[in-house]
Design a protein around this motif. Structure first.
Motif, PDB file in Angstrom:
ATOM      1  N   SER A   1     102.975  80.304  35.698  1.00 18.99           N
ATOM      2  CA  SER A   1     103.825  80.801  36.804  1.00 18.99           C
ATOM      3  C   SER A   1     104.854  80.084  36.947  1.00 18.99           C
ATOM      4  CB  SER A   1     102.772  80.228  38.161  1.00 18.99           C
ATOM      5  OG  SER A   1     101.704  81.344  38.198  1.00 18.99           O
ATOM      6  N   ALA A   2     105.048  79.124  36.268  1.00 17.17           N
ATOM      7  CA  ALA A   2     106.324  78.212  36.162  1.00 17.17           C
ATOM      8  C   ALA A   2     107.362  79.032  35.393  1.00 17.17           C
ATOM      9  CB  ALA A   2     106.316  76.737  36.113  1.00 17.17           C
ATOM     10  N   ILE A   3     106.934  79.284  34.075  1.00 16.20           N
ATOM     11  CA  ILE A   3     107.729  79.910  33.062  1.00 16.20           C
ATOM     12  C   ILE A   3     108.052  81.393  33.779  1.00 16.20           C
ATOM     13  CG2 ILE A   3     107.563  81.069  30.876  1.00 16.20           C
ATOM     14  CD1 ILE A   3     105.458  78.850  30.253  1.00 16.20           C
ATOM     15  N   LEU A   4     106.915  82.135  34.465  1.00 16.32           N
ATOM     16  CA  LEU A   4     107.542  83.438  34.797  1.00 16.32           C
ATOM     17  C   LEU A   4     108.567  83.085  35.969  1.00 16.32           C
ATOM     18  CD1 LEU A   4     103.939  84.792  34.830  1.00 16.32           C
ATOM     19  CD2 LEU A   4     105.875  85.577  33.462  1.00 16.32           C
ATOM     20  N   PHE A   5     108.610  82.089  36.916  1.00 18.34           N
ATOM     21  CA  PHE A   5     109.314  81.777  37.947  1.00 18.34           C
ATOM     22  C   PHE A   5     110.811  81.540  37.368  1.00 18.34           C
ATOM     23  CE2 PHE A   5     111.558  78.838  40.592  1.00 18.34           C
ATOM     24  CZ  PHE A   5     111.666  79.423  41.872  1.00 18.34           C
ATOM     25  N   LEU A   6     110.902  80.738  36.147  1.00 17.87           N
ATOM     26  CA  LEU A   6     111.938  80.312  35.479  1.00 17.87           C
ATOM     27  C   LEU A   6     112.699  81.439  35.032  1.00 17.87           C
ATOM     28  CD1 LEU A   6     113.914  78.173  34.540  1.00 17.87           C
ATOM     29  CD2 LEU A   6     112.494  77.974  32.543  1.00 17.87           C
ATOM     30  N   ALA A   7     111.861  82.561  34.687  1.00 16.72           N
ATOM     31  CA  ALA A   7     112.523  84.035  33.952  1.00 16.72           C
ATOM     32  C   ALA A   7     112.710  84.779  35.392  1.00 16.72           C
ATOM     33  CB  ALA A   7     111.457  84.570  33.133  1.00 16.72           C
ATOM     34  N   ASN A   8     112.652  84.360  36.543  1.00 22.92           N
ATOM     35  CA  ASN A   8     113.103  85.260  37.796  1.00 22.92           C
ATOM     36  C   ASN A   8     112.280  86.414  37.675  1.00 22.92           C
ATOM     37  OD1 ASN A   8     114.895  83.568  38.880  1.00 22.92           O
ATOM     38  ND2 ASN A   8     116.373  84.211  37.233  1.00 22.92           N
ATOM     39  N   ILE A   9     110.914  86.262  37.254  1.00 22.06           N
ATOM     40  CA  ILE A   9     109.867  87.305  37.610  1.00 22.06           C
ATOM     41  C   ILE A   9     109.366  87.156  38.622  1.00 22.06           C
ATOM     42  CG2 ILE A   9     108.046  88.419  36.511  1.00 22.06           C
ATOM     43  CD1 ILE A   9     109.023  87.822  33.686  1.00 22.06           C
ATOM     44  N   GLY A  10     109.365  88.115  39.633  1.00 21.53           N
ATOM     45  CA  GLY A  10     108.526  88.004  41.018  1.00 21.53           C
ATOM     46  C   GLY A  10     107.284  87.843  40.911  1.00 21.53           C
ATOM     47  N   LYS A  11     106.499  86.747  41.929  1.00 25.69           N
ATOM     48  CA  LYS A  11     105.476  86.598  41.960  1.00 25.69           C
ATOM     49  C   LYS A  11     104.382  87.742  42.091  1.00 25.69           C
ATOM     50  CE  LYS A  11     102.293  83.388  44.644  1.00 25.69           C
ATOM     51  NZ  LYS A  11     102.103  82.125  44.839  1.00 25.69           N
ATOM     52  N   ASP A  12     104.803  88.971  42.498  1.00 25.48           N
ATOM     53  CA  ASP A  12     103.932  89.916  42.499  1.00 25.48           C
ATOM     54  C   ASP A  12     103.530  90.567  41.108  1.00 25.48           C
ATOM     55  OD1 ASP A  12     106.755  90.887  42.564  1.00 25.48           O
ATOM     56  OD2 ASP A  12     106.192  92.749  42.857  1.00 25.48           O
ATOM     57  N   ARG A  13     104.419  90.079  40.210  1.00 26.29           N
ATOM     58  CA  ARG A  13     104.396  90.391  38.566  1.00 26.29           C
ATOM     59  C   ARG A  13     103.575  89.383  37.898  1.00 26.29           C
ATOM     60  NH1 ARG A  13     104.583  94.814  36.694  1.00 26.29           N
ATOM     61  NH2 ARG A  13     106.136  94.541  34.972  1.00 26.29           N
ATOM     62  N   HIS A  14     103.484  88.307  38.301  1.00 25.60           N
ATOM     63  CA  HIS A  14     102.634  87.159  37.527  1.00 25.60           C
ATOM     64  C   HIS A  14     101.393  87.384  37.092  1.00 25.60           C
ATOM     65  CE1 HIS A  14     105.302  83.607  39.095  1.00 25.60           C
ATOM     66  NE2 HIS A  14     106.087  84.784  38.965  1.00 25.60           N
ATOM     67  N   GLU A  15     100.599  88.360  37.474  1.00 21.20           N
ATOM     68  CA  GLU A  15      99.292  88.649  36.887  1.00 21.20           C
ATOM     69  C   GLU A  15      99.464  89.843  35.682  1.00 21.20           C
ATOM     70  OE1 GLU A  15      96.713  87.280  37.701  1.00 21.20           O
ATOM     71  OE2 GLU A  15      97.738  85.866  38.723  1.00 21.20           O
ATOM     72  N   ALA A  16     100.485  90.189  35.547  1.00 26.60           N
ATOM     73  CA  ALA A  16     100.969  91.381  34.714  1.00 26.60           C
ATOM     74  C   ALA A  16     100.434  90.996  33.322  1.00 26.60           C
ATOM     75  CB  ALA A  16     102.205  92.029  34.771  1.00 26.60           C
ATOM     76  N   ASP A  17     100.049  91.764  32.424  1.00 29.77           N
ATOM     77  CA  ASP A  17      99.891  91.512  31.014  1.00 29.77           C
ATOM     78  C   ASP A  17     101.402  91.587  30.334  1.00 29.77           C
ATOM     79  OD1 ASP A  17      97.371  91.006  31.207  1.00 29.77           O
ATOM     80  OD2 ASP A  17      96.928  93.434  30.815  1.00 29.77           O
ATOM     81  N   PHE A  18     101.659  90.891  29.189  1.00 32.25           N
ATOM     82  CA  PHE A  18     103.001  91.098  28.563  1.00 32.25           C
ATOM     83  C   PHE A  18     103.212  92.534  28.336  1.00 32.25           C
ATOM     84  CE2 PHE A  18     105.631  90.854  24.841  1.00 32.25           C
ATOM     85  CZ  PHE A  18     106.720  90.086  25.293  1.00 32.25           C
ATOM     86  N   SER A  19     102.346  93.206  28.091  1.00 31.64           N
ATOM     87  CA  SER A  19     102.603  94.558  27.779  1.00 31.64           C
ATOM     88  C   SER A  19     103.021  95.301  28.725  1.00 31.64           C
ATOM     89  CB  SER A  19     101.371  95.297  26.930  1.00 31.64           C
ATOM     90  OG  SER A  19     100.222  95.275  27.958  1.00 31.64           O
ATOM     91  N   GLU A  20     102.746  94.838  30.072  1.00 30.46           N
ATOM     92  CA  GLU A  20     103.072  95.837  31.113  1.00 30.46           C
ATOM     93  C   GLU A  20     104.517  95.286  31.881  1.00 30.46           C
ATOM     94  OE1 GLU A  20      99.913  94.433  33.513  1.00 30.46           O
ATOM     95  OE2 GLU A  20      98.758  96.035  33.242  1.00 30.46           O
ATOM     96  N   LEU A  21     105.216  94.148  30.983  1.00 25.31           N
ATOM     97  CA  LEU A  21     106.388  93.709  31.413  1.00 25.31           C
ATOM     98  C   LEU A  21     107.827  94.779  31.198  1.00 25.31           C
ATOM     99  CD1 LEU A  21     106.050  89.942  30.975  1.00 25.31           C
ATOM    100  CD2 LEU A  21     106.024  91.168  32.783  1.00 25.31           C
ATOM    101  N   THR A  22     108.615  94.745  31.855  1.00 31.71           N
ATOM    102  CA  THR A  22     109.873  95.669  31.410  1.00 31.71           C
ATOM    103  C   THR A  22     110.493  95.125  30.346  1.00 31.71           C
ATOM    104  OG1 THR A  22     111.323  94.766  32.910  1.00 31.71           O
ATOM    105  CG2 THR A  22     110.050  96.377  33.825  1.00 31.71           C
ATOM    106  N   THR A  23     111.584  95.863  29.600  1.00 27.42           N
ATOM    107  CA  THR A  23     112.245  95.259  28.527  1.00 27.42           C
ATOM    108  C   THR A  23     112.985  94.042  29.012  1.00 27.42           C
ATOM    109  OG1 THR A  23     112.440  97.345  27.445  1.00 27.42           O
ATOM    110  CG2 THR A  23     113.870  95.691  26.850  1.00 27.42           C
ATOM    111  N   ASP A  24     113.656  94.183  30.427  1.00 26.76           N
ATOM    112  CA  ASP A  24     114.656  93.138  30.894  1.00 26.76           C
ATOM    113  C   ASP A  24     113.353  91.681  31.131  1.00 26.76           C
ATOM    114  OD1 ASP A  24     116.860  94.510  30.591  1.00 26.76           O
ATOM    115  OD2 ASP A  24     116.982  95.178  32.720  1.00 26.76           O
TER     116      ASP A  24
END
Length: 113
Positions: free
Chosen positions: A63-86
């Motif tokens: 969660s800390a890594i995803l927060f540092l990446a400015n990825i919203g908390k609502d996306r923290h449960e997403a699999d890597f394959s579900e993440l956008t290119t950005d």
């Protein structure tokens, strides 16, 4: 003439290390077509392993890594394959940032009494 070990060392600031790591990632992608998806999927799987005795701490670290990446908390449960290119790029930049600052940690940490 041989290059001596100490003369080859150059001290970099944390910011310079982050820039260098991100630059290497970009070059690797452009020249070698290196796709880290398999490694990132493995990382997500291992850090989310509920059988790991440190599961809760691992989940917080992710969660800390995803927060540092400015990825919203609502996306923290997403699999890597579900993440956008950005989001993937931001995640890799955040991980490179952590690599750079972890290298500055004290070498011998101890618990205080």
């Amino acid at each position: 003439m041989a290059i001596e070990g100490d003369s080859m060392l150059v001290e970099l600031t944390a910011g310079q290390r982050v820039s260098a790591l991100n630059h290497v990632a970009l070059i690797r992608a452009q020249l070698m077509g290196d796709n880290c998806e398999k490694d990132m999927v493995r990382f997500f799987s291992e850090i989310r392993d509920v059988t790991d005795s440190n599961y809760q701490e691992n989940k917080r670290a992710l969660s800390a890594i995803l927060f540092l990446a400015n990825i919203g908390k609502d996306r923290h449960e997403a699999d890597f394959s579900e993440l956008t290119t950005d989001e993937r790029k931001a995640l890799i930049c955040a991980m490179n940032h952590l690599k750079a600052v972890v290298s500055l940690f004290p070498k011998r940490m101890t618990f205080s009494n």
